[in-house]
Design a protein around this motif. Structure first.
Motif, PDB file in Angstrom:
ATOM      1  N   PRO A   6       0.843  -1.180   0.000  1.00 48.28           N
ATOM      2  CA  PRO A   6       0.000   0.000   0.000  1.00 48.28           C
ATOM      3  C   PRO A   6       0.885   1.240   0.000  1.00 48.28           C
ATOM      4  CG  PRO A   6      -0.503  -1.446   1.852  1.00 48.28           C
ATOM      5  CD  PRO A   6       0.757  -1.917   1.216  1.00 48.28           C
ATOM      6  N   GLY A 173      -6.280  -4.162  -5.364  1.00 46.82           N
ATOM      7  CA  GLY A 173      -7.012  -3.169  -4.597  1.00 46.82           C
ATOM      8  C   GLY A 173      -8.063  -3.743  -3.666  1.00 46.82           C
ATOM      9  N   ASP A 202      -3.060  -2.783   5.145  1.00 45.88           N
ATOM     10  CA  ASP A 202      -4.486  -3.071   5.242  1.00 45.88           C
ATOM     11  C   ASP A 202      -4.690  -3.835   6.544  1.00 45.88           C
ATOM     12  OD1 ASP A 202      -5.878  -2.306   2.559  1.00 45.88           O
ATOM     13  OD2 ASP A 202      -3.968  -3.205   1.997  1.00 45.88           O
ATOM     14  N   SER A 241      -7.983   0.892   5.978  1.00 48.40           N
ATOM     15  CA  SER A 241      -7.097   0.786   4.818  1.00 48.40           C
ATOM     16  C   SER A 241      -6.782   2.182   4.308  1.00 48.40           C
ATOM     17  CB  SER A 241      -7.762  -0.033   3.707  1.00 48.40           C
ATOM     18  OG  SER A 241      -6.920  -0.154   2.585  1.00 48.40           O
ATOM     19  N   SER A 243      -4.837   4.398   1.065  1.00 47.01           N
ATOM     20  CA  SER A 243      -4.245   4.416  -0.272  1.00 47.01           C
ATOM     21  C   SER A 243      -3.566   5.756  -0.496  1.00 47.01           C
ATOM     22  CB  SER A 243      -5.320   4.201  -1.347  1.00 47.01           C
ATOM     23  OG  SER A 243      -5.865   2.908  -1.269  1.00 47.01           O
ATOM     24  N   ILE A 260      -2.163   3.724  -8.524  1.00 47.78           N
ATOM     25  CA  ILE A 260      -3.616   3.586  -8.518  1.00 47.78           C
ATOM     26  C   ILE A 260      -4.146   4.130  -9.844  1.00 47.78           C
ATOM     27  CG2 ILE A 260      -5.768   4.177  -7.357  1.00 47.78           C
ATOM     28  CD1 ILE A 260      -4.104   4.688  -4.826  1.00 47.78           C
ATOM     29  N   ASN A 274      -3.892  11.187   0.262  1.00 52.49           N
ATOM     30  CA  ASN A 274      -3.981   9.953   1.025  1.00 52.49           C
ATOM     31  C   ASN A 274      -5.438   9.763   1.418  1.00 52.49           C
ATOM     32  OD1 ASN A 274      -1.221   9.690   0.887  1.00 52.49           O
ATOM     33  ND2 ASN A 274      -0.855  10.508   2.927  1.00 52.49           N
ATOM     34  N   ASP A 286     -10.701  -1.964   1.961  1.00 55.91           N
ATOM     35  CA  ASP A 286      -9.700  -1.997   0.895  1.00 55.91           C
ATOM     36  C   ASP A 286     -10.235  -1.418  -0.409  1.00 55.91           C
ATOM     37  OD1 ASP A 286      -7.287  -2.484  -0.285  1.00 55.91           O
ATOM     38  OD2 ASP A 286      -7.309  -4.649  -0.005  1.00 55.91           O
ATOM     39  N   THR A 290      -9.529   2.431  -2.422  1.00 56.98           N
ATOM     40  CA  THR A 290      -9.125   2.575  -3.822  1.00 56.98           C
ATOM     41  C   THR A 290     -10.124   3.430  -4.589  1.00 56.98           C
ATOM     42  OG1 THR A 290      -8.043   0.408  -3.764  1.00 56.98           O
ATOM     43  CG2 THR A 290      -8.532   1.329  -5.927  1.00 56.98           C
ATOM     44  N   SER A 293     -10.063   7.049  -3.729  1.00 56.92           N
ATOM     45  CA  SER A 293      -8.879   7.724  -4.255  1.00 56.92           C
ATOM     46  C   SER A 293      -9.142   8.223  -5.670  1.00 56.92           C
ATOM     47  CB  SER A 293      -7.675   6.776  -4.248  1.00 56.92           C
ATOM     48  OG  SER A 293      -7.315   6.412  -2.942  1.00 56.92           O
TER      49      SER A 293
END
Length: 338
Positions: A6, A173, A202, A241, A243, A260, A274, A286, A290, A293
């Motif tokens: 990650p 992801g 994670d 989690s 990312s 990503i 973040n 998780d 993603t 993001s």
């Protein structure tokens, strides 16, 4: 090799070893799994049994890696990706379960999360390794072989079929959270109910350590490996989690292109942000991290609220960091005054 690193590493505030009235002791184990550090903390009354439980947990992780890794041509996912045809492909129970969960995540996120980006993932991995920005036509070609609508799931046969030739899978992801969930579930079966699993950032936790209200977890600030926010998360029976683009990105024309990928554009994200998500399960935290993001902050907050998740977004600017968070996140994000 299975890189699940990650980009933003959550820093654990490891608690002082404690012994409860039942003589529970803290044990910590770590190994390199899925291409990255994998840590386990558990409380047990017996050191031998605790160690055996950890060994069994790591074996479980290995068995799941042999199913989900897209870095290995010998894994179940690798074998699927290597097949160019659109014929029926029977799959194992874990792989079908994860595909069903991924399909739901794709629908809920309106395509912002998509495990069928395998072609794009391969393209961008090679670009980062060569430090060479991919050509627009190469991105377009890989993107044309992406989209969950091109994959048919057949529950009655426990099988899948491509409708889109060349489509490939990348579970990066979502699978670390899934694996962490499975380890916590396995520990419950072993009557171990106070544990933390860190699948390289994670994190899934069960009951709190003896005498503590929860597990204390720190979060990195954007673009920083060591600096964390003053507030800490205090969690039990939950998952978190994060990312970001701290470790894996491609620098091109002064911009960082994150690992990503936005499935709708085919390009790595360029926003220096973040995203941290708190959810009831590792798999939920998780994929939401993603998807959030990829989405703009407003849409990310709506998605998090719809899925009853806590959300924290920190975006680095020229002179300050912009913060977006929801009320559920604030319930767990507090100054560590204990």
């Amino acid at each position: 090799m299975y890189l699940f690193i990650p980009i933003l590493r959550l820093l654990l505030i490891f608690l002082v070893p404690a012994i409860s009235s039942a003589q529970l002791q803290r044990f910590e184990y770590s190994a390199n799994k899925m291409g990255a550090p994998f840590s386990l903390i558990l409380y047990h009354t017996d050191s031998v049994q605790a160690r055996q439980a950890a060994v069994d947990c790591f074996r479980l992780v290995d068995s799941l890696e042999r199913i989900f890794s897209d870095y290995s041509g010998e894994s179940e996912t690798g074998r699927f990706n290597a097949r160019p045809d659109t014929g029926l492909f029977p799959v194992s129970v874990p792989l079908f379960q994860l595909l069903l969960a991924s399909q739901q995540a794709w629908k809920k996120s309106r395509g912002s999360f998509d495990v069928t980006i395998g072609r794009l993932s391969q393209l961008w991995r090679k670009a980062r390794q060569a430090n060479q920005f991919p050509a627009p036509d190469a991105v377009a070609a890989a993107k044309s072989q992406t989209g969950f609508a091109g994959l048919v799931l057949l529950p009655a046969r426990q099988a899948v079929r491509r409708q889109l030739p060349g489509l490939q899978l990348d579970f990066g992801g979502i699978v670390p959270g899934y694996v962490a969930d499975e380890v916590i579930r396995f520990l419950h079966q072993k009557n171990i109910h106070q544990a933390l699993v860190d699948a390289s950032g994670d994190i899934v936790v069960s009951d709190p350590p003896p005498g503590k209200p929860g597990w204390s977890i720190a979060i990195n600030k954007p673009e920083s490996e060591d600096e964390t926010w003053e507030q800490k998360l205090l969690l039990s029976n939950a998952a978190v989690s994060t990312s970001g683009d701290l470790y894996r990105y491609l620098l091109h024309d002064g911009k960082k292109y994150s690992h990503i990928i936005d499935p709708k554009t085919g390009y790595g994200l360029t926003s220096l942000r973040n995203v941290t998500v708190i959810a009831s399960s590792g798999i939920g935290a998780d994929w939401l991290a993603t998807a959030c993001s990829v989405l703009e902050p407003g849409a990310a907050r709506k998605l998090a609220k719809k899925n009853k998740a806590g959300l924290f977004i920190a975006i680095a600017g020229d002179d300050k960091v912009r913060i977006y968070k929801n009320r559920k996140f604030e319930l767990y994000f507090q100054n560590d005054s204990r």
